[in-house]
Scaffold this active site. Structure first.
Site, short mmCIF file in Angstrom:
data_model
loop_
_atom_site.label_atom_id
_atom_site.label_comp_id
_atom_site.label_asym_id
_atom_site.label_seq_id
_atom_site.Cartn_x
_atom_site.Cartn_y
_atom_site.Cartn_z
N HIS A 173 17.56 24.64 40.43
CA HIS A 173 18.50 25.61 40.99
C HIS A 173 18.15 25.96 42.45
CE1 HIS A 173 20.28 25.87 37.11
NE2 HIS A 173 19.10 26.17 36.57
N THR B 59 38.00 46.29 43.57
CA THR B 59 37.84 45.09 42.73
C THR B 59 36.46 44.45 42.84
OG1 THR B 59 38.60 43.71 44.56
CG2 THR B 59 40.28 44.48 43.01
N HIS C 232 20.46 31.34 38.26
CA HIS C 232 20.83 30.05 38.86
C HIS C 232 21.21 30.11 40.34
CE1 HIS C 232 21.92 27.97 34.76
NE2 HIS C 232 20.69 28.47 34.79
N CYS D 86 33.74 48.23 45.43
CA CYS D 86 35.03 48.62 45.99
C CYS D 86 36.03 48.62 44.83
CB CYS D 86 35.44 47.70 47.14
SG CYS D 86 35.70 45.97 46.73
N ASP E 6 33.43 51.56 49.39
CA ASP E 6 34.53 52.13 50.16
C ASP E 6 35.08 53.31 49.36
OD1 ASP E 6 36.07 51.00 48.15
OD2 ASP E 6 37.34 49.80 49.46
#
Ligand code: RB5
Length: 143
Positions: free
Chosen positions: A131, A65, A96, A63, A7
């Protein structure tokens, strides 16, 4: 093939990531955007759509965060998106969780660290075994 998107809060980081992929000769699809303001869910949907259609195997979403992108991406079928702000998480989410989308925050990580996170994410293979059973349990929740 990697699909990439940002963004307005992370357009600079997206361009840095694209330059890095160019250097490494890793092909990518740029889903934008350089528009400001912009809405991260629109871009996350576009990038994850490329994975769902098979045009891309992995995605990179950035973005402010990394969180808004990851929240959106993880609503989409077949997507396992992880926000990483250091290399340990990038390594283990590949080993994992078989994460197929890396999310980072331009307001969180510096350029050098972002490139190291990206490098680890792209070069670490899923471990499979026990996993795989757990990842399958996550994907069962989509049904
Ligand atoms: C945009 O200001 C910001 O909210 C966005 O980039 C992101 O950090 C959301 O999670």
């Amino acid at each position: 093939m990697i699909a990439i998107g940002s963004d307005h809060a992370a357009a600079a980081l997206r361009h840095i990531v694209m330059e890095y992929l160019d250097e490494k000769k890793i092909p990518y699809i740029d889903c934008g955007t350089d528009e400001s303001p912009s809405d991260y869910p629109v871009i996350a949907k576009e990038v994850c759509g490329k994975i769902q259609s098979g045009e891309a195997e992995m995605g990179i979403l950035v973005c402010g965060t990394g969180i808004g992108m990851s929240l959106t991406a993880n609503k989409m079928k077949g997507i396992r998106a992880a926000v990483c702000s250091e290399t340990y998480s990038a390594k283990y989410t590949r080993l994992h969780n078989d994460a197929n989308v890396l999310c980072m925050g331009e307001r969180v990580v510096g350029t050098g660290l972002a490139k190291e996170i990206l490098d680890v994410f792209l070069t670490t293979q899923f471990e499979g075994g026990r996993h795989a059973r757990r990842v399958n349990m996550i994907m069962e929740l989509e049904k």
